[in-house]
Design an enzyme around this catalytic site. Structure first.
Site, PDB file in Angstrom:
ATOM      1  N   CYS A 104       0.861  -1.192   0.000  1.00 33.37           N
ATOM      2  CA  CYS A 104       0.000   0.000   0.000  1.00 33.37           C
ATOM      3  C   CYS A 104       0.893   1.236   0.000  1.00 33.37           C
ATOM      4  O   CYS A 104       1.000   1.959   0.971  1.00 33.37           O
ATOM      5  CB  CYS A 104      -0.937  -0.015   1.186  1.00 33.37           C
ATOM      6  SG  CYS A 104      -0.368  -1.038   2.532  1.00 33.37           S
ATOM      7  N   GLU A 142      -5.023  -7.672  -4.326  1.00 34.30           N
ATOM      8  CA  GLU A 142      -5.527  -7.471  -2.960  1.00 34.30           C
ATOM      9  C   GLU A 142      -4.831  -6.276  -2.350  1.00 34.30           C
ATOM     10  O   GLU A 142      -3.658  -6.022  -2.607  1.00 34.30           O
ATOM     11  CB  GLU A 142      -5.215  -8.739  -2.150  1.00 34.30           C
ATOM     12  CG  GLU A 142      -5.704  -8.735  -0.728  1.00 34.30           C
ATOM     13  CD  GLU A 142      -4.631  -8.434   0.313  1.00 34.30           C
ATOM     14  OE1 GLU A 142      -4.955  -8.472   1.500  1.00 34.30           O
ATOM     15  OE2 GLU A 142      -3.468  -8.119  -0.056  1.00 34.30           O
ATOM     16  N   ARG A 186     -10.889  -8.176   9.545  1.00 35.70           N
ATOM     17  CA  ARG A 186      -9.844  -7.720   8.616  1.00 35.70           C
ATOM     18  C   ARG A 186     -10.477  -7.452   7.262  1.00 35.70           C
ATOM     19  O   ARG A 186     -10.836  -8.382   6.532  1.00 35.70           O
ATOM     20  CB  ARG A 186      -8.781  -8.819   8.505  1.00 35.70           C
ATOM     21  CG  ARG A 186      -7.538  -8.431   7.740  1.00 35.70           C
ATOM     22  CD  ARG A 186      -6.571  -9.605   7.711  1.00 35.70           C
ATOM     23  NE  ARG A 186      -5.307  -9.260   7.101  1.00 35.70           N
ATOM     24  CZ  ARG A 186      -4.260  -8.752   7.749  1.00 35.70           C
ATOM     25  NH1 ARG A 186      -4.318  -8.554   9.041  1.00 35.70           N
ATOM     26  NH2 ARG A 186      -3.145  -8.466   7.103  1.00 35.70           N
ATOM     27  N   ARG A 188     -10.395  -6.085   3.451  1.00 37.86           N
ATOM     28  CA  ARG A 188      -9.450  -5.892   2.348  1.00 37.86           C
ATOM     29  C   ARG A 188     -10.204  -5.682   1.042  1.00 37.86           C
ATOM     30  O   ARG A 188     -11.274  -6.256   0.842  1.00 37.86           O
ATOM     31  CB  ARG A 188      -8.554  -7.133   2.194  1.00 37.86           C
ATOM     32  CG  ARG A 188      -7.547  -7.290   3.333  1.00 37.86           C
ATOM     33  CD  ARG A 188      -6.521  -6.170   3.319  1.00 37.86           C
ATOM     34  NE  ARG A 188      -5.469  -6.264   4.293  1.00 37.86           N
ATOM     35  CZ  ARG A 188      -5.477  -5.708   5.501  1.00 37.86           C
ATOM     36  NH1 ARG A 188      -6.543  -5.046   5.934  1.00 37.86           N
ATOM     37  NH2 ARG A 188      -4.431  -5.800   6.295  1.00 37.86           N
TER      38      ARG A 188
END
Ligand SMILES: C[S@@+](CC[C@H](N)C(=O)[O-])C[C@H]1O[C@@H](n2cnc3c(N)ncnc32)[C@H](O)[C@@H]1O
Length: 353
Positions: A104, A142, A186, A188
């Site tokens: 990221c 992802e 979590r 994503r």
């Protein structure tokens, strides 16, 4: 019988690692290969395990952290290529599926309307170059949920537009690992491209929510909280599935905190929060220092062990952990939730391959 495999070294800039190869490889390639894939930003192989379970053969990997390469080598018997920015895309073999949990990295786009050339200088540009050359049937990306909001949504828009320019029909959705059988909140973003078909996220099979307590070790060298803390008498399950049950008695945030609201999780800095093992665990971060959360379990307050961290990411028991604790923690926090990736990959195989 455990198969022994010679390490495959991809490309010319391979780092030679000192992992002994005379020990068993827990995750050898499948015997009945049904499709091929490449594993970019491979980390410790969170994509590779479920893709192999579905009879995918990995034909190329890329990961520049030496520690992660070591773990990858130990578990798959192969060492990935190093820095993707030094990769000549022509050495990448043809493949059916390209997987990438790309870092990221803050993204700045030149905005010169040159299509994917606008992302030059970012790591996604290197991914686009491989796609442009090899035109895999499926692109499977992802990233953190924040990508949706980054640069007011522009970054995600550009990624999708560029994939479309490269000839893909694209769909994207934010998914939560807690819907796929692991007790972790979590979220994503998953981006999937195919040459002609749109991936249908509604076909994914979700599972009932799990609770953290079923994924914990019975005996280990637990790290108990050895300082004053407060447990709330009145707590509830948050819509996310987290149960904020208490906090270390440290100073709370000052700005914008109203009197009488100190029993709310958001007023406590992350490393001070305590969550109940009867709920979910917050998303594991990639740095231990940014907060391994405290959990309240069977009357004690302690941290998750490293093994428990791997459990709540869905890593199989045979996975071999190597390196020191903070490196292990970084690697697992950087990785993907394996059961979620497996369910998506199962549907990719059914819908798109
Ligand atoms: C978000 S993690 C992906 C983890 C992986 N999906 C897994 O299951 O473990 C991103 C990975 O990209 C690697 N990375 C970052 N920059 C890179 C580069 N220039 N070339 C190759 N790998 C890189 C990092 O070391 C990190 O392991």
């Amino acid at each position: 019988m455990i198969q022994l495999i010679e390490p495959a070294f991809y490309g010319t800039r391979m780092q030679q690692l000192s992992v002994p190869m005379d020990i068993g490889i827990p995750f050898p390639p499948p015997v009945n290969v049904e499709f091929t894939f490449i594993d970019l930003f491979a980390g410790i192989g969170g994509f590779r395990i479920p893709m192999q379970e579905l009879n995918g053969k990995c034909v190329f990997g890329c990961e520049f952290s030496l520690h992660a390469q070591k773990a990858y080598n130990l578990n798959f018997g192969e060492s990935p290529f190093g820095d993707i920015t030094e990769l000549d895309p022509t050495v990448v073999p043809k493949h059916d599926v390209l997987t990438a949990g790309f870092p990221c990295q803050p993204f700045s786009i030149s905005g010169k309307m040159k299509g994917f050339e606008d992302t030059r200088g970012t790591l996604i540009y290197n991914v686009f170059q491989i796609i442009a050359l090899h035109q895999p049937k499926v692109v499977f990306l992802e990233n953190v949920k924040h990508l949706v909001h980054h640069d007011k949504g522009n970054t995600l828009k550009v990624i999708i537009k560029d994939l479309e320019e490269l000839g893909y029909v694209v769909s994207a959705k934010v998914l939560n690992a807690s819907d796929f059988g692991v007790p972790q909140n979590r979220e994503r973003i998953i981006i999937i491209g195919h040459k002609t078909k749109k991936f249908d996220f509604t076909k994914l099979k979700t599972k009932p929510r799990q609770t953290l307590k079923n994924f914990l070790e019975q005996n280990a060298n637990f790290e108990y909280l050895n300082e004053p803390y407060t447990l709330l008498a009145d707590y509830k399950i948050q819509p996310s599935g987290l149960i904020f049950i208490g906090y270390r008695n440290k100073a709370i945030r000052k700005a914008g905190v109203r009197a009488g609201t100190e029993n709310l999780s958001r007023v406590h800095k992350q490393p001070n929060r305590i969550y109940s093992s009867n709920g979910l665990h917050p998303a594991l971060p990639s740095q231990e220092t940014s907060g391994r959360f405290w959990i309240h379990h069977e009357g004690t307050v302690r941290k998750l062990t490293i093994k428990e961290c791997y459990n709540i990411m869905g890593f199989p028991n045979e996975f071999k952990m190597i390196n020191n604790t903070s490196e292990l923690y970084r690697q697992v926090g950087n990785s993907v939730c394996i059961p979620m990736i497996k369910e998506i990959a199962t549907e990719i195989k059914a819908q798109l391959l």
